[in-house]
Design an enzyme around this catalytic site. Sequence first.
Site, PDB file in Angstrom:
ATOM      1  N   GLU A 569      22.411  41.830  43.399  1.00  0.00           N
ATOM      2  CA  GLU A 569      23.370  41.839  44.365  1.00  0.00           C
ATOM      3  C   GLU A 569      24.172  43.058  44.473  1.00  0.00           C
ATOM      4  OE1 GLU A 569      25.417  38.070  44.641  1.00  0.00           O
ATOM      5  OE2 GLU A 569      23.584  36.864  45.416  1.00  0.00           O
ATOM      6  N   GLU A 642      17.162  33.864  44.147  1.00  0.00           N
ATOM      7  CA  GLU A 642      18.074  33.115  43.965  1.00  0.00           C
ATOM      8  C   GLU A 642      18.173  32.137  45.037  1.00  0.00           C
ATOM      9  OE1 GLU A 642      21.560  35.270  41.968  1.00  0.00           O
ATOM     10  OE2 GLU A 642      22.771  33.705  43.220  1.00  0.00           O
TER      11      GLU A 642
HETATM   12  C1  GAL Z   1      25.092  34.433  43.742  1.00  0.00           C
HETATM   13  C2  GAL Z   1      25.329  35.329  42.514  1.00  0.00           C
HETATM   14  C3  GAL Z   1      25.445  34.439  41.452  1.00  0.00           C
HETATM   15  C4  GAL Z   1      26.296  33.556  41.608  1.00  0.00           C
HETATM   16  C5  GAL Z   1      26.111  32.627  42.771  1.00  0.00           C
HETATM   17  C6  GAL Z   1      26.952  31.463  43.168  1.00  0.00           C
HETATM   18  O1  GAL Z   1      25.443  35.563  44.930  1.00  0.00           O
HETATM   19  O2  GAL Z   1      24.164  36.175  42.330  1.00  0.00           O
HETATM   20  O3  GAL Z   1      25.661  35.349  40.310  1.00  0.00           O
HETATM   21  O4  GAL Z   1      27.578  33.950  41.831  1.00  0.00           O
HETATM   22  O5  GAL Z   1      25.863  33.525  43.786  1.00  0.00           O
HETATM   23  O6  GAL Z   1      26.414  31.060  44.302  1.00  0.00           O
END
Ligand code: GAL
Length: 931
Positions: A569, A642
């Site tokens: 990100e 993710e």
């Molecule tokens: C993502 C990020 C993670 C964490 C997560 C929480 O966007 O990559 O590190 O912060 O959100 O939802």
Amino acid sequence: MKLPLFAAAWLAAAALCSAPLRAAEPASPRQRDRMDLNWRFHAGDILQPGASAVERSIIAEWKMRPVAQGIDADPAHMAATALDSSGAEWSTARTGDDIFHGRIGFAWMRAPLPALPAGTTPQSAVLRFDSVDDACTIYLNGQRLLVHTGWSDAFDVALAPAWRSDGPNVLAVLVENTDGGGGITGPVAYSKQTQPTMTSGPAAERFDDRTWAKVDVPHDYVVGAAFDPATDPNHGFKPMGIGWYRKQFALPASDRGKRLLLEFDGIYRDSQVWLNGHFLGRHQSGYTSFAYDITDAARPGSVNTIAVRADASRPEGWWYEGGGIYRHVYLTHTSLVHVAHWGTFFSSSLPEPGADGRADAATVTGRITLQNEGSAPAECRVTSRLLDSNGHEAGTLEARATVSAGGSAEVPASAQVANPQLWSLETPRLYRAITSITVDGKLVDRVETTFGIRTIRFDANLGFFLNGKSVKIKGTCNHQDMAGIGIAMPDRVLNFRIRKLKEMASNGYRCSHNPPAVELLDECDRQGMLVMDENRKLGDSSEILGQVTTLVLRDRNHPSIMMWSMCNEEGLQGTEVGGKMFAAMKQTVLGLDTTRPISCAMNGGWGKGITLVEDLQGCNYGEGGYDAFHAQFPNLPMYGSETASTVTSRGEFGDDATRGYVTELHSTDHSWKPIAEKPFMAGSFVWTGFDYRGEPSPYRWPCVNSHFGIMDTCGFPKENWWYYQAWWGEKPMVHVPQWTRTGQEGKPLTVRVFSNCDEVELFVNGASQGRKPMERNGHLDWQVTYAPGALEAKGYRGGQAIVTDRSETAGAATQITFTPDATRLVADREDVGIVAVELRDAKGRIVPTAANDVVFTLTGPGKIVGVGNGDPSSHEADKTSHRSAFHGRCMVIVQTTDRTGTITLTATSPGLSPARLTLQSARASALTVSR
Ligand code: GAL
């Protein structure tokens, strides 16, 4: 004594890795000692005379102009020395100001630089930025000098390439904001190019550290501090800061003439290291391993002193990061001619296996890097014997090379392995390569490398293939901390965590957002878990490319790693600049390993920037866009880097903002379904496998933890654990929640059932609540009226009831029970017993409402190193010997000493009958455990 199955498996795996060498083999001149024991520790800094903590800024005021699209704003124009910035589109901003106020975008900031301080030259002076939030590109007199990403860490810009001695020298900074506030948030100062070093105080050899605490590493000095609402929520409301370590050790006189390498697997963070008062170096990253050649500073035949200063006061991420020497330390002794640090790489090529999953032969290629620190060229003979997972000879690689005096050489060699034993998720077979180096017939070095033989392939339409077999990646993302111990993870804890994930039927682990401990990769290799190994940040500075080099050199032998991830990100992900940086990182990886695809985790900018140069498209969230992206880029394999971020608190069945809890009824189906149903999606990594400290979402104080985990910080499962077990696993199952809802009698409530059967029928106290078809990758809810008694579900396949699950309403807690993860431990001052503690009623049922404080006492050769209960809002201490239960459970971690014997652990709580447990602590040799 019968070992629990998992302990036996662990010991067996460890035993395999220690199959004996041939009897005639002479001892290796290489020796690698763990240096984990007997350190002294001091919390906080010891400031040196004359050292100033904060420098004054040389720029107070800037001319500032917001722009919508940073990369579209013409740098040649905006950064030019002669640009007139007096017009109305320019305003004034001060160093330290938030110039964005939540606006996401870019701004140019310009200011003239004053003359250099007396006694410095453009070659010796650098410009130090304390912090620029979030990222920036620095220009001097129109010339681009540096791109920096990361909102909080200090960085230096060399001035020489663009400095004009006849002036003026105009600095232009393109600042990017990706979230919240932003700007040039800290001082900008001239600084000497050399890193500051201290040679007095605790860095000095003769400093008196006898009053300092005695500690062993892995050690985390942040986890023991009290929670403080005034500190950073993202870091778990624990004050971060500075810590000093010192250690004395004797070196034998026989080390004269040898090369000595001091290796740190990980120090969080910004460490400086001295040996015998000599400065060895500074290493900022808290996540990369590093080493110093201490041959010249060391004194064989005498006592030597290491001093380490770790500064964890600046974060690298937005989660709990801990502080200190939190991974292992080693001292390696070698001959003058030796294999370089991380200097072996074994890869294999073989035709992709067919349906039978077998291969007739594989070519194993070795790349061995030799180093000659002597004063004459060395004629080296390199032999790598390959041993299969049973210790049988599987082939030999041979080569010769001349290595010049003071030089190094990479020596390639290859061999055929017939009927290779493939590494797979079900049978993770490992090979060992025993590489011997001889010069004039004399053995000068021997190293052992563990590797695997397997094929991997990502197909843009059909996903991921391991050994020719389609495998959906059922992964989780994880940070590296655990209840009770923070980031100081003994190897056994890493084994435990991977095992817990496998029990859930997970087959993938994303090391978010940084390289893990080596031992975690070893566990993934041994247990059969695919790994996405991740670099911390995007960038093409020498520092970041150096981090990429370390990641790949250190980790490339692990068969579990099936892709490299460069970052997560990043603000520049969808930009041309981001794409260029990524390309430089990719080039760095390819110089070291061409056997794995290179990817990253993007949460926007898909289709631009990095997408155009990477091998696999990682999508953080955005499941609604998978199809459109695939249609636009039909040749680019995709996966969910993710997904989910589903928040639940173990045992809670309602949202409670005051106490900081979220209901177990938050569902996760929406994120897995599209992955499961779209063949072109190779799989995904759920955010997260385990809860972690910090990033307390959606609440803040009193909540101090994340809630994203499928398990809590102790590894106790939450309800969604059974969702994943149902749809990731193959065994038919059904699961009902606990049925002790005191106070809800006669009230309606939702019962959520997980199953992978065709149909499920629910019963309350024997009365059917109806039979429902189970949607694939879904769950079932019933609205029922709560009545104490029994909740039961039957799972049907083909009309037959094949599985049942039942919960009974528990009575009052009367007893404590222990469930140890293992009962035979190694007496090495590192190994731990992870012991689950349950509060049960008279019939042995766990009491979900029990919150009794449980006191632990221990006798024998062990100590309690941490306690936890998975409560995301608990402010109880981790480093103590009692813990209240959270929904009937808590956990205690017991560590061995270096004495063997029986450790007896007892748990008591007023009104409950106590629990007692014995753990056997023995020498590793007695347990056939080899680390
Ligand atoms: C993502 C990020 C993670 C964490 C997560 C929480 O966007 O990559 O590190 O912060 O959100 O939802």
